[in-house]
Design an enzyme around this catalytic site. Structure first.
Site, PDB file in Angstrom:
ATOM      1  N   ASP A  95       7.316 -17.854  18.259  1.00 38.94           N
ATOM      2  CA  ASP A  95       6.347 -17.444  17.457  1.00 38.94           C
ATOM      3  C   ASP A  95       5.054 -18.388  16.637  1.00 38.94           C
ATOM      4  O   ASP A  95       3.434 -18.081  15.932  1.00 38.94           O
ATOM      5  CB  ASP A  95       6.395 -16.033  15.422  1.00 38.94           C
ATOM      6  CG  ASP A  95       6.702 -15.189  16.220  1.00 38.94           C
ATOM      7  OD1 ASP A  95       6.866 -14.650  17.599  1.00 38.94           O
ATOM      8  OD2 ASP A  95       6.804 -14.211  15.647  1.00 38.94           O
TER       9      ASP A  95
ATOM     10  N   CYS B 100      14.888 -16.550  17.857  1.00 40.86           N
ATOM     11  CA  CYS B 100      13.980 -16.332  17.252  1.00 40.86           C
ATOM     12  C   CYS B 100      13.033 -14.958  17.186  1.00 40.86           C
ATOM     13  O   CYS B 100      13.433 -14.279  18.043  1.00 40.86           O
ATOM     14  CB  CYS B 100      12.700 -17.534  17.713  1.00 40.86           C
ATOM     15  SG  CYS B 100      13.497 -19.132  17.704  1.00 40.86           S
ATOM     16  N   ASP B 101      12.691 -15.359  15.617  1.00 48.51           N
ATOM     17  CA  ASP B 101      11.644 -13.930  15.679  1.00 48.51           C
ATOM     18  C   ASP B 101      11.899 -12.075  16.244  1.00 48.51           C
ATOM     19  O   ASP B 101      12.642 -11.795  16.524  1.00 48.51           O
ATOM     20  CB  ASP B 101      10.179 -14.090  15.643  1.00 48.51           C
ATOM     21  CG  ASP B 101      10.129 -15.109  14.663  1.00 48.51           C
ATOM     22  OD1 ASP B 101      10.442 -16.269  14.827  1.00 48.51           O
ATOM     23  OD2 ASP B 101       8.959 -14.447  13.867  1.00 48.51           O
ATOM     24  N   LYS B 102      10.707 -11.992  17.500  1.00 48.23           N
ATOM     25  CA  LYS B 102      11.442 -10.604  17.904  1.00 48.23           C
ATOM     26  C   LYS B 102      12.368 -10.854  19.069  1.00 48.23           C
ATOM     27  O   LYS B 102      12.906  -8.993  19.106  1.00 48.23           O
ATOM     28  CB  LYS B 102       9.767 -10.574  18.799  1.00 48.23           C
ATOM     29  CG  LYS B 102       8.361 -10.693  17.994  1.00 48.23           C
ATOM     30  CD  LYS B 102       8.860 -10.062  16.295  1.00 48.23           C
ATOM     31  CE  LYS B 102       7.880 -10.277  15.768  1.00 48.23           C
ATOM     32  NZ  LYS B 102       7.869 -11.941  15.538  1.00 48.23           N
TER      33      LYS B 102
ATOM     34  N   CYS C 117      13.501 -22.691  12.770  1.00 45.38           N
ATOM     35  CA  CYS C 117      12.733 -22.806  12.285  1.00 45.38           C
ATOM     36  C   CYS C 117      13.049 -22.604  10.735  1.00 45.38           C
ATOM     37  O   CYS C 117      13.185 -21.803  10.194  1.00 45.38           O
ATOM     38  CB  CYS C 117      10.872 -22.241  11.604  1.00 45.38           C
ATOM     39  SG  CYS C 117      10.087 -22.781  13.794  1.00 45.38           S
TER      40      CYS C 117
ATOM     41  N   GLU D 251       0.690 -11.567  13.300  1.00 45.53           N
ATOM     42  CA  GLU D 251       1.111 -12.016  12.004  1.00 45.53           C
ATOM     43  C   GLU D 251      -0.204 -13.004  11.251  1.00 45.53           C
ATOM     44  O   GLU D 251      -0.672 -13.328  11.929  1.00 45.53           O
ATOM     45  CB  GLU D 251       2.226 -13.453  11.903  1.00 45.53           C
ATOM     46  CG  GLU D 251       3.371 -12.632  12.592  1.00 45.53           C
ATOM     47  CD  GLU D 251       4.716 -13.338  12.772  1.00 45.53           C
ATOM     48  OE1 GLU D 251       5.670 -12.595  11.877  1.00 45.53           O
ATOM     49  OE2 GLU D 251       4.501 -14.018  12.113  1.00 45.53           O
TER      50      GLU D 251
ATOM     51  N   SER E 134       4.120 -13.941   8.678  1.00 46.93           N
ATOM     52  CA  SER E 134       4.977 -14.722   9.049  1.00 46.93           C
ATOM     53  C   SER E 134       6.218 -14.345   7.960  1.00 46.93           C
ATOM     54  O   SER E 134       5.449 -13.971   6.560  1.00 46.93           O
ATOM     55  CB  SER E 134       4.438 -15.889   9.062  1.00 46.93           C
ATOM     56  OG  SER E 134       5.913 -16.235   9.294  1.00 46.93           O
TER      57      SER E 134
END
Length: 550
Positions: free
Chosen positions: A78, A119-121, A191, A442, A466
């Protein structure tokens, strides 16, 4: 065993010969086949080290009597996708991850799965696949990145997005920007800070699909992370033997636990997209009202970056998610009888303890008496909007300003950098929703630049933010502009009224004026007309229902 369909009988001689071609032995085929879903790649810092985690999982599976079989999953960074056309693909990739995992698991008749995201998705995509497939499964992540250090202070990726605003405002020079960017991300891991990835990895624990420490043990603690991965490999074999499946674990109580932890730690607003999407796969509905109801009775007991000074390594040292859940359980908000991959929540938190009261406050003395996320409604968001209340400054919780209207993120960034946005403005970015974006980009670039420039403005969007965003940033406005939601009807100069404590989001227009504008509205042309995103835009639902495909 489910895998017998590809291993047993005379009609499976050809199948067995294909296994033998890869070096599998007859005795390997007598054991449960455990699919190891590895999302390693060389474009996401959080995934760069997942080969090592995968090898540890394989050792755990083999030691427990299973046969590990690795296959890949895609992943988008991202941070690198942020601020350009690439971000349209981020949320949309969640469905690809779930679908491709389903395809691999069903085509090869695995008995169980260990899913390795970070991470994210990728995390919600894999959780969606686990729920959909209902094969015994454990999720084990790669762990959070350590915070960087710059001039004696902790820094992270969000610091760099805000540094761009500092630079554009003339508050730092190019040399300082260059120095900061080399310090901000010191190594592999998701992150640093309670952004979307780390929030979802923590909620995987609360949901019961991950082992204790899944969300908080830093990636840099390689020994502890490898041991966790080995344990995950062993646990999945036990789940196969006991026939304990994700839908035995992912109950209404489990989702309520995850929401409570989310509110207690002040997690990313993106969880309001992902938890409903995961629940949808097991036939459970999580309306926005449930998030607000749980938030109203959940004390906010940690204050992590970007809302505070602590990071995930601090939460880990303070006792991690088990300590958070034990503290929240004092209020009765946690269902301690809920099942996890390793016993009940009560068993999991029995020996948990808060080791640092500066990081995990007591429920008697929380940072705030209510949770970190708020759901707003009003004539601008009839179906709801989402804000990370814990990251909003006190003097911005109630705010009224003049609408500055943009039909894309790119238009907004252009005016922000040109210093056309002033204190008191409300930046409205629309046609960035699930259908309109498409992909619901985002908005970390505009929010971080605004923060770095020191502007006192609010930002509204039918897109999303985000987990690194802070400030009066309200997203997921539903219905979105592409469906002629009221955000499509706002005009430059309208007055926007925000009341986060009162859960209100309104444009100061009469019903008659909104109706007049709606009658005159012309639906814009689709931004993308071919490829995956065009298909996605036709199938995706509203943000308030989790942006799932139907």
């Amino acid at each position: 065993m489910k895998s017998n369909v590809v291993k047993k009988g005379s009609t499976r001689a050809a199948h067995r010969s294909l296994f033998y071609a890869m070096g599998y032995r007859p005795e390997d085929l007598e054991k449960p086949l455990i699919g190891i879903v590895n999302s390693f790649n060389e474009i996401i810092p959080g995934h760069f080290h997942l080969r090592e985690i995968t090898e540890a999982v394989k050792l755990g599976v083999a030691a427990a009597g299973g046969t590990p079989v690795e296959f890949p999953a895609i992943g988008i960074c991202d941070g690198i996708a942020m601020g350009h056309e690439g971000m349209k693909y981020s949320l949309a990739s969640r469905e690809l991850i779930a679908d491709s995992t389903e395809a691999m698991a069903m085509a090869h008749a695995f008995d169980g799965l260990v899913l390795i995201p970070n991470c994210d998705k990728i995390i919600p995509g894999m959780l969606m696949a686990a729920a959909r497939l209902n094969l015994p499964a454990v999720v084990v992540s790669g762990g959070p990145m350590m915070a960087g250090r710059h001039n004696g202070k902790d820094v992270s990726l969000s610091s760099m997005f805000e540094a761009a605003g500092l630079y554009e405002a003339g508050k730092i020079d190019a040399a300082e920007l260059d120095s900061m960017e080399k310090d901000a991300c010191p190594g592999c891991g998701s992150c640093a800070g309670l952004f979307t990835a780390n929030t979802m990895n923590c909620l995987t624990e609360a949901l019961g699909l991950g082992l204790p420490g899944n969300g908080t043990i830093p990636a840099a603690y390689t020994g502890a992370r490898r041991a966790l991965a080995k344990n995950a490999g062993a646990v999945v074999v036990e789940l196969v033997e006991k026939n304990i499946r994700p839908r035995d674990i992912m109950t209404v109580q489990a989702f309520e636990n995850a929401i409570a932890v989310d509110m207690g730690i002040g997690g990313s607003s993106n969880t309001v997209l992902h938890l409903p999407a995961i629940a949808h796969e097991v036939g459970i509905e999580l309306p926005l009202e449930l998030f607000d109801k749980i938030s109203a009775k959940t004390p906010y007991i940690t204050k992590l970056s970007p809302g505070g000074i602590h990071h995930l390594q601090d939460l880990n040292e303070a006792g991690g998610i088990p300590a958070v859940m034990k503290e929240l359980a004092k209020t009765g908000i946690i269902h301690t009888n809920a099942v996890t991959v390793t016993g009940t929540v009560a068993e999991r938190i029995e020996n948990a303890a808060t080791m640092c009261s500066d990081v995990i406050h007591t429920v008697e003395e929380p940072y705030r008496k209510t949770g970190g996320i708020a759901i707003l409604k009003g004539n601008l968001a009839p179906d709801g909007a989402v804000v990370k209340e814990s990251a909003v400054a006190e003097d911005m919780l109630v705010f009224e300003g003049i609408a500055r209207v943009f039909n894309s993120e790119d238009e907004a960034i252009e005016d922000i950098l040109a210093k056309k946005i002033k204190d008191g403005d409300v930046v409205v970015i629309r046609y960035e929703g699930p259908k309109g974006g498409p992909g619901m980009r985002e908005m970390l670039n505009p929010t971080a630049v605004i923060t770095g420039m020191g502007l006192k403005v609010a930002l509204l969007t039918d897109g999303r933010f985000s987990g690194a965003t802070r400030g009066a940033c309200i997203g997921h406005i539903s219905p979105e502009a592409m469906e002629c939601g009221p955000i499509a009807l706002v005009e430059e100069g309208d007055i926007i009224s925000i009341d986060i404590p009162g859960r209100k989001l309104n444009v100061k227009l009469s019903d008659e004026e909104l109706a007049r504008r709606k009658a005159a509205w012309v639906k814009p042309s689709a931004k993308v007309t071919s490829g995956y995103l065009a298909r996605y835009a036709k199938l995706v639902t509203s943000a308030n229902t989790g942006a799932v495909l139907k």
